[in-house]
Design a protein around this motif. Sequence first.
Motif, PDB file in Angstrom:
ATOM      1  N   SER A 173      11.057  88.880  39.277  1.00 43.04           N
ATOM      2  CA  SER A 173      11.525  87.979  38.509  1.00 43.04           C
ATOM      3  C   SER A 173      12.903  88.309  38.424  1.00 43.04           C
ATOM      4  O   SER A 173      13.552  89.249  38.449  1.00 43.04           O
ATOM      5  N   LEU A 174      13.847  87.121  38.575  1.00 43.52           N
ATOM      6  CA  LEU A 174      15.185  86.973  38.594  1.00 43.52           C
ATOM      7  C   LEU A 174      15.672  87.184  37.083  1.00 43.52           C
ATOM      8  O   LEU A 174      17.030  87.291  36.894  1.00 43.52           O
ATOM      9  N   TRP A 175      14.938  87.152  35.996  1.00 45.86           N
ATOM     10  CA  TRP A 175      15.443  87.432  34.855  1.00 45.86           C
ATOM     11  C   TRP A 175      15.780  88.892  34.635  1.00 45.86           C
ATOM     12  O   TRP A 175      16.700  89.262  33.756  1.00 45.86           O
ATOM     13  N   THR A 176      15.139  89.843  35.359  1.00 47.06           N
ATOM     14  CA  THR A 176      15.310  91.226  35.202  1.00 47.06           C
ATOM     15  C   THR A 176      16.224  91.845  36.288  1.00 47.06           C
ATOM     16  O   THR A 176      17.008  92.854  35.937  1.00 47.06           O
ATOM     17  N   ASP A 177      16.422  91.189  37.337  1.00 48.35           N
ATOM     18  CA  ASP A 177      17.175  91.713  38.421  1.00 48.35           C
ATOM     19  C   ASP A 177      17.537  90.698  39.486  1.00 48.35           C
ATOM     20  O   ASP A 177      16.841  89.735  39.632  1.00 48.35           O
ATOM     21  N   ASP A 178      18.494  90.787  40.161  1.00 49.94           N
ATOM     22  CA  ASP A 178      18.884  90.416  41.283  1.00 49.94           C
ATOM     23  C   ASP A 178      17.973  90.696  42.405  1.00 49.94           C
ATOM     24  O   ASP A 178      17.391  91.757  42.472  1.00 49.94           O
TER      25      ASP A 178
ATOM     26  N   HIS B 117      11.790  84.651  41.254  1.00 46.02           N
ATOM     27  CA  HIS B 117      11.688  83.358  40.319  1.00 46.02           C
ATOM     28  C   HIS B 117      12.161  83.721  38.947  1.00 46.02           C
ATOM     29  O   HIS B 117      12.486  84.863  38.741  1.00 46.02           O
ATOM     30  N   ARG B 118      12.721  82.625  38.269  1.00 49.06           N
ATOM     31  CA  ARG B 118      12.791  82.653  36.858  1.00 49.06           C
ATOM     32  C   ARG B 118      11.620  81.670  36.360  1.00 49.06           C
ATOM     33  O   ARG B 118      11.836  80.701  36.489  1.00 49.06           O
ATOM     34  N   ALA B 119      10.686  82.504  35.576  1.00 53.17           N
ATOM     35  CA  ALA B 119       9.574  81.876  34.883  1.00 53.17           C
ATOM     36  C   ALA B 119       9.884  81.323  33.696  1.00 53.17           C
ATOM     37  O   ALA B 119      10.651  82.026  32.964  1.00 53.17           O
TER      38      ALA B 119
ATOM     39  N   PRO C 247       8.358  80.166  30.399  1.00 52.24           N
ATOM     40  CA  PRO C 247       7.080  80.068  29.730  1.00 52.24           C
ATOM     41  C   PRO C 247       7.193  78.988  29.079  1.00 52.24           C
ATOM     42  O   PRO C 247       7.960  78.128  28.588  1.00 52.24           O
TER      43      PRO C 247
ATOM     44  N   PHE D 259      18.950  77.245  34.422  1.00 51.76           N
ATOM     45  CA  PHE D 259      18.927  78.637  35.041  1.00 51.76           C
ATOM     46  C   PHE D 259      17.865  78.196  36.378  1.00 51.76           C
ATOM     47  O   PHE D 259      17.481  79.110  36.803  1.00 51.76           O
ATOM     48  N   ALA D 260      17.749  77.199  36.572  1.00 48.01           N
ATOM     49  CA  ALA D 260      17.113  76.878  37.812  1.00 48.01           C
ATOM     50  C   ALA D 260      17.595  77.563  39.017  1.00 48.01           C
ATOM     51  O   ALA D 260      18.516  77.313  39.331  1.00 48.01           O
TER      52      ALA D 260
ATOM     53  N   VAL E 170       8.018  79.209  41.687  1.00 51.55           N
ATOM     54  CA  VAL E 170       7.602  79.314  40.444  1.00 51.55           C
ATOM     55  C   VAL E 170       8.416  77.928  39.746  1.00 51.55           C
ATOM     56  O   VAL E 170       9.616  78.043  39.746  1.00 51.55           O
TER      57      VAL E 170
ATOM     58  N   SER F 106       4.506  77.928  35.575  1.00 49.59           N
ATOM     59  CA  SER F 106       5.048  79.275  34.612  1.00 49.59           C
ATOM     60  C   SER F 106       4.632  78.843  33.133  1.00 49.59           C
ATOM     61  O   SER F 106       4.643  79.708  32.272  1.00 49.59           O
TER      62      SER F 106
END
Lengths: 649, 359
Positions: A75-80, A96-98, A100, A111-112, A125, A173
Amino acid sequence: MTDYFEVHDRDGAARLGELRLTEPVTTPALVAGADPDDPNADSRVDTDDDAASTGDDAGYSRHPDTAAIIRDGGSLWTDDRAVPDGEADVLTILPHRAFPAGTREEVIDSFAPSWPAIDGPSAAVISGDAPTVIVDAGESRGESTDDTGAATDDTEAATDDTGTPPVDAFVLSNAQGVVGHASAFVDAVVRTREAVPPDTALYLAGVATPRNVATLVYAGVDLVDATAARVAGSRGRYLTTDDERFLEDLRELPCSCPACRVPRSEFDRRDCERHNVNVLAGELRRVRQRIREGRLRDYLEGQARHDQWTTATMRELDQEYSYLERRTPVVRDEQVTAATDDTLRRVEIQRFAERVTSRYRCRFDGPLVLVPCSARKPYSESQSHGQFRDAIQYRAHLVSMTSPIGVVPQELELTYPAQHYDTVVTGEWTETEKTFVADVLRAYLRRTDYPRVIAHVPPDGYRDICERVAADVDVPFEFTVADHPTTTDSISSLMQTLDGEEKYRKRERQHNTVRAIADYQFGDGAGDALFPDLQTTSRYPKLQLRDGEGEQLATMVPNYGVLSFTLAGARRWADSAAPTKRVEIDSFVPRGSVLAPGVVDADEAIRVGDEVVVEGPDAFAVGRAQMFGREMRAATRGVAVKVRHVEER
Amino acid sequence: MSQPTPEVYERGRGMDAHNQAMREIRAEKDASYDPHEPTRVWLDEDNTPGGVYQSLTIILNTGGCRWARAGGCTMCGYVAESVEGGSVTHEALMDQVDACLEHERENADGPAPLVKIYTSGSFLDEREVSAESRRAIAETFADRERIVVESLPDFISREKVRDFTQHGLQTDVAVGLETATDRVRHDCVNKYFDFADFEDACAEVRAVNEAGVKAYLLMKPPFLSEREALEDTISSVRRCGAVDGCHTVSVNPCNVQRYTMVDELHFRDGYRPPWLWSVAAMLERTTDTDAIVVSDPVGHGSDRGAHNCGECDDRVQTAIKDFDLRQDPSVFEQVSCACERTWELVLAEERSYSQPLVN
């Protein structure tokens, strides 16, 4: 560029595909969800590993139908994330940036992420709430992006000109938010499938159950997993294709899968997990077989009824007519089971009614005789219709009334699905059936110009429909049946009613038949535009169509009741006023089939099973479409057209 | 130290989008509050570096969080509880403090040695609480042993902290860090400062004798899977514990507050608060941290708060509260439930694109 997914077979929106990994996987398939007995499962939980490593499931033992083929790029939300190397034996989900369910579109938009091209099977995703924010609905795939993957640096966008990610599959997602809600689910799947290239797979993670998976696949989902079924088992929910039960409420286990072959008292939640996965895997096998048979809809009309939202989904999809129609073959050999009122809303049924009332032209001058359908198909081979024919003696045009088809003019009695359906016969009509058949008959009579209508139909349903319609049309109705259409009295009444009517000749009958089929198949007026100087040879139903000079133009195909062209016929079609379905190809001479990459352009109106003219700088050909038009244009794999005749230029 | 402001960070597209969304969501709220009443006040027990104390917790109704007016944090609904539009006068604030003292007199045996003061924003932001009010409040509680005041790092200065320590109060500045991972704080929480700013704030507070920092972390902001959330919190606890001056880490499992982005996601089945098992696992796995680590799951056992299966929630919550006071991980050995297996499966199998796997 879809290198690793290919659609082999279509049944409406459902597809039988192949995920082309080192070991190919036939889809729809379970692509994740480890075996609950895996000894590593517990230890994995307490490790201090970075979350990113959880996608790597090496060492997991799996259910034989649950392929360990998903690798999560993180996930790109948590890390590069670095761009992962593609691997031939797994489907790599790109970093990905999922979003929800419930994520606002402006947030999705801002954020795409961009999508790198990698060497190997990959998935992106996206959100079904806003698929086009990420995936452009563009028709062409743009230039190929392969071979550049290895060098792609991790911030560089590698989407092609249309914005379409260069992937083989898409992951929705917001699946958890839409599964269980018919209109939201249909909306998400339809919007997504219409936005992404047709030869990419669609994955809904963490939602499949034995009860809903047929519906998921019917709507257009290709990949699911066993996760939700396992989790349900861990919570003591015993799943079957018809229900979900609390384990403690079961006095006996309604299943004989390996997990259930223990005494009830020994069956625990771990067994329940295993059972749930077994049932899901088995149901998916059945669904795959149904797609191969072209009969998923027949199954779903029964199975979907076990849950409200799946039934609602089937009905909501019937309202997405253009989505389903585009994906439904115009002809096939399979039977249509007409066992519910929902059958009336099937594409095959609606399309037949629509074509009979907007394309078909009646070329007979005499009166119309309406008769009931017969169980035996084609109708003319039934005993009752034999009696009708003997009574009518070619002095009137014969049209059969039937649920669920509506009306079937005699010329189209072989045409799909007129000889392919089988209905439930009780003599009782539902109001829905009556309304449907009455609507079709009314529309049919408004388009035709009969001097008389002789309704040789039994009382109750048939007569009721005729009386409703008679009140709305100008042409007078005469009723010739007192009790039953085949009694001696009824038959002689029918004979006498036609006293003085002129007989039409066999040649006229045959010409009218093939022209009517041409109208139905190619469009309003096509029968006259294509065959002004018609001659027919050979015997019905294998009539050969020739021009005034005797050159063969087409043949009637008895098992679908359609025409197939010769090269001369195809040229005439291409030059005629009738709408021609064209496939433009590159400079090559197709042998046997045209593959999708060779297609330069194709008519939007092309459906699977359609006759198509294939033209390119080097060849002119005629054949049968294996994809719908948009799919031919956008797909990069698979057979687009089966070529019957070809000529070099 | 650097002086981050909301304006500096609002450049990012993601932040624009989050702020726009949050402004729209907050606009749906239609209620106003009496500026002479505190938002909330209650009595409890708390574990501090000085031991376990009776505590008086006060949430003052101020003008509200400056950042929240721009949009603000995706999970925070407190701004919706502030006085609409305007700021609160010194007199009104002092009325609120009086109401809290009245509450304490009625419900406690005596003055609580520990007082914790929060606002919907930053107590040390002088646009919310003027220097005059701050000093008056410090004076009001001068007889206590310990005080906690909450603030964003921007507004923390040693001078403001000394307003309290000069009365002999052990002073803890609480900072809503939420996570030590800047990326998660920015993109998922929509909070504008960096971990480096938190470290700077800790250094500033440490310059004052008798003062320290209490870090507040948010467990499971939106967009993370259960496992990602758990790992992020554990690494955040460890990183906070390693910062000099940060002596306590308090982990708030995210709860679903009205008029927030988290609420919208939750309503559409796109968000589930963390499992209580995750809270317990986080506490168990961070006992080696050089700080007090506590958690007080709000709304535990409910659909909108941290919860397990419904059967074991109260027992696990009790163990967590017990751990808060004693810091002894063996309390978790005494609770178990069949739903641990489900939680383990969720940790192993849930992805951000398949969440929430279970409600």
